[in-house]
Design a protein around this motif. Structure first.
Motif, PDB file in Angstrom:
ATOM      1  N   ILE A  98       0.862  -1.180   0.000  1.00 35.18           N
ATOM      2  CA  ILE A  98       0.000   0.000   0.000  1.00 35.18           C
ATOM      3  C   ILE A  98       0.905   1.238   0.000  1.00 35.18           C
ATOM      4  CG2 ILE A  98      -1.800   1.262   1.236  1.00 35.18           C
ATOM      5  CD1 ILE A  98      -2.653  -1.462   2.440  1.00 35.18           C
ATOM      6  N   PRO A  99       0.984   1.954  -1.124  1.00 35.66           N
ATOM      7  CA  PRO A  99       1.907   3.097  -1.221  1.00 35.66           C
ATOM      8  C   PRO A  99       1.729   4.137  -0.125  1.00 35.66           C
ATOM      9  CG  PRO A  99       1.048   2.554  -3.384  1.00 35.66           C
ATOM     10  CD  PRO A  99       0.280   1.714  -2.387  1.00 35.66           C
ATOM     11  N   ALA A 100       0.503   4.372   0.327  1.00 37.65           N
ATOM     12  CA  ALA A 100       0.260   5.395   1.339  1.00 37.65           C
ATOM     13  C   ALA A 100       0.992   5.119   2.651  1.00 37.65           C
ATOM     14  CB  ALA A 100      -1.238   5.527   1.596  1.00 37.65           C
ATOM     15  N   THR A 101       1.369   3.863   2.908  1.00 34.27           N
ATOM     16  CA  THR A 101       2.076   3.538   4.163  1.00 34.27           C
ATOM     17  C   THR A 101       3.488   4.103   4.184  1.00 34.27           C
ATOM     18  OG1 THR A 101       2.883   1.411   3.344  1.00 34.27           O
ATOM     19  CG2 THR A 101       0.766   1.408   4.514  1.00 34.27           C
ATOM     20  N   GLU A 102       3.971   4.547   3.037  1.00 32.31           N
ATOM     21  CA  GLU A 102       5.353   5.049   2.965  1.00 32.31           C
ATOM     22  C   GLU A 102       5.436   6.535   2.650  1.00 32.31           C
ATOM     23  OE1 GLU A 102       7.226   2.462   0.155  1.00 32.31           O
ATOM     24  OE2 GLU A 102       7.254   0.790   1.564  1.00 32.31           O
ATOM     25  N   LEU A 103       4.317   7.238   2.712  1.00 29.80           N
ATOM     26  CA  LEU A 103       4.317   8.659   2.359  1.00 29.80           C
ATOM     27  C   LEU A 103       4.892   9.540   3.453  1.00 29.80           C
ATOM     28  CD1 LEU A 103       0.855   9.048   0.594  1.00 29.80           C
ATOM     29  CD2 LEU A 103       3.125   8.946  -0.459  1.00 29.80           C
ATOM     30  N   LYS A 104       4.684   9.155   4.700  1.00 29.96           N
ATOM     31  CA  LYS A 104       5.153   9.978   5.819  1.00 29.96           C
ATOM     32  C   LYS A 104       6.261   9.247   6.555  1.00 29.96           C
ATOM     33  CE  LYS A 104       0.697  12.144   6.184  1.00 29.96           C
ATOM     34  NZ  LYS A 104      -0.557  12.194   6.884  1.00 29.96           N
ATOM     35  N   MET A 105       7.205  10.026   7.088  1.00 24.96           N
ATOM     36  CA  MET A 105       8.355   9.442   7.775  1.00 24.96           C
ATOM     37  C   MET A 105       8.437   9.959   9.207  1.00 24.96           C
ATOM     38  SD  MET A 105       9.628   7.560   5.381  1.00 24.96           S
ATOM     39  CE  MET A 105      11.298   7.125   5.763  1.00 24.96           C
ATOM     40  N   ILE A 106       8.979   9.127  10.065  1.00 31.05           N
ATOM     41  CA  ILE A 106       9.292   9.530  11.432  1.00 31.05           C
ATOM     42  C   ILE A 106      10.796   9.709  11.480  1.00 31.05           C
ATOM     43  CG2 ILE A 106       9.332   8.812  13.861  1.00 31.05           C
ATOM     44  CD1 ILE A 106       6.710   7.273  13.260  1.00 31.05           C
ATOM     45  N   LYS A 107      11.214  10.931  11.730  1.00 29.23           N
ATOM     46  CA  LYS A 107      12.637  11.258  11.722  1.00 29.23           C
ATOM     47  C   LYS A 107      13.222  11.076  13.117  1.00 29.23           C
ATOM     48  CE  LYS A 107      15.906  14.830  10.469  1.00 29.23           C
ATOM     49  NZ  LYS A 107      16.092  16.170   9.925  1.00 29.23           N
ATOM     50  N   ILE A 108      14.252  10.250  13.201  1.00 21.97           N
ATOM     51  CA  ILE A 108      14.949  10.016  14.463  1.00 21.97           C
ATOM     52  C   ILE A 108      16.174  10.930  14.556  1.00 21.97           C
ATOM     53  CG2 ILE A 108      16.180   8.284  15.841  1.00 21.97           C
ATOM     54  CD1 ILE A 108      13.129   7.815  15.563  1.00 21.97           C
ATOM     55  N   SER A 109      16.885  11.036  13.457  1.00 18.70           N
ATOM     56  CA  SER A 109      18.066  11.904  13.388  1.00 18.70           C
ATOM     57  C   SER A 109      18.238  12.332  11.929  1.00 18.70           C
ATOM     58  CB  SER A 109      19.311  11.152  13.868  1.00 18.70           C
ATOM     59  OG  SER A 109      19.671  10.146  12.936  1.00 18.70           O
ATOM     60  N   ASP A 110      19.264  13.123  11.681  1.00 18.47           N
ATOM     61  CA  ASP A 110      19.528  13.534  10.303  1.00 18.47           C
ATOM     62  C   ASP A 110      19.863  12.344   9.416  1.00 18.47           C
ATOM     63  OD1 ASP A 110      19.065  16.171  10.889  1.00 18.47           O
ATOM     64  OD2 ASP A 110      21.184  16.646  11.248  1.00 18.47           O
ATOM     65  N   ASP A 111      20.355  11.277  10.024  1.00 20.94           N
ATOM     66  CA  ASP A 111      20.774  10.098   9.262  1.00 20.94           C
ATOM     67  C   ASP A 111      19.764   8.956   9.270  1.00 20.94           C
ATOM     68  OD1 ASP A 111      23.206  11.370   8.783  1.00 20.94           O
ATOM     69  OD2 ASP A 111      24.095  10.557  10.612  1.00 20.94           O
ATOM     70  N   TYR A 112      18.716   9.059  10.075  1.00 16.84           N
ATOM     71  CA  TYR A 112      17.818   7.916  10.181  1.00 16.84           C
ATOM     72  C   TYR A 112      16.362   8.347  10.341  1.00 16.84           C
ATOM     73  CZ  TYR A 112      15.613   3.632  11.810  1.00 16.84           C
ATOM     74  OH  TYR A 112      14.782   2.550  11.934  1.00 16.84           O
ATOM     75  N   SER A 113      15.527   7.773   9.513  1.00 18.38           N
ATOM     76  CA  SER A 113      14.078   7.927   9.628  1.00 18.38           C
ATOM     77  C   SER A 113      13.437   6.644   9.109  1.00 18.38           C
ATOM     78  CB  SER A 113      13.586   9.149   8.852  1.00 18.38           C
ATOM     79  OG  SER A 113      13.884   9.005   7.483  1.00 18.38           O
ATOM     80  N   TYR A 114      12.185   6.450   9.448  1.00 20.08           N
ATOM     81  CA  TYR A 114      11.492   5.250   8.997  1.00 20.08           C
ATOM     82  C   TYR A 114      10.034   5.603   8.680  1.00 20.08           C
ATOM     83  CZ  TYR A 114       9.863   5.031  13.860  1.00 20.08           C
ATOM     84  OH  TYR A 114       9.308   5.325  15.074  1.00 20.08           O
ATOM     85  N   PRO A 115       9.372   4.781   7.854  1.00 19.45           N
ATOM     86  CA  PRO A 115       7.995   5.095   7.473  1.00 19.45           C
ATOM     87  C   PRO A 115       7.052   5.135   8.675  1.00 19.45           C
ATOM     88  CG  PRO A 115       8.888   3.379   6.052  1.00 19.45           C
ATOM     89  CD  PRO A 115       9.876   3.584   7.170  1.00 19.45           C
TER      90      PRO A 115
END
Length: 171
Positions: A120-137
């Motif tokens: 489902i493409p919509a599951t990857e539209l927004k990201m949770i940013k942990i740091s400048d080097d790491y984020s996840y859907p």
């Protein structure tokens, strides 16, 4: 060259039509919804094979119900929240063609996400940013989507495993 750019801008939306709903490509003759006890990450396919006693209710979905559920799940604003580490689904949907499983959706509102056979493409539209080097859907359901799924499941007459929506995800 300017006309080509304008043409491409108008063409892009048409090229993406149908790509937002990955379930449109499934050729099915029936869709069955299941209310079941999916503790321990028990997905519906394994439950049907090995633990049928955990299934509480089944319901053949109408085309209107299928469209409604798909609309809820593929919306660009359906996701964007966090998820829990557990996955104990209590609601699933299976698409069948000639009694063969061709697609599945397992949903857990407690854990705030789903496992789907179709991406489902919509599951990857927004990201949770942990740091400048790491984020996840941010694949967790939005607050509104949680309410819509809850209401949909209740409309089907499934409520044995539904808990009231009172977690921090609903406030």
């Amino acid at each position: 060259m300017k006309n080509l750019s304008i043409y491409i801008i108008f063409l892009i939306p048409f090229l993406t039509i149908g790509q937002n709903n990955p379930f449109e490509t499934l050729e099915y003759d029936k869709v069955i919804a299941y209310e079941y006890q999916g503790e321990g990450g028990l997905l519906i396919e394994r439950c049907l094979r090995e633990e049928k006693e955990k299934i509480n209710k089944t319901l053949h979905l109408s085309e209107k119900q299928i469209e409604k559920l798909e609309k809820i799940l593929i919306s660009e604003i359906a996701y964007g929240n966090t998820t829990m580490s557990c996955f104990d689904p209590h609601f699933s949907v299976i698409y069948y063609q000639n009694e063969k499983i061709i697609g599945t959706i397992d949903i857990c509102l407690d854990c705030n996400y789903l496992i789907s056979s179709e991406k489902i493409p919509a599951t990857e539209l927004k990201m949770i940013k942990i740091s400048d080097d790491y984020s996840y859907p941010a694949k967790g359901f939005s607050k509104n989507t949680r309410k819509e799924i809850y209401k949909f499941v209740k409309e089907l007459g499934f409520n044995k495993y539904l808990r009231p929506l009172t977690s921090y995800l609903d406030k």
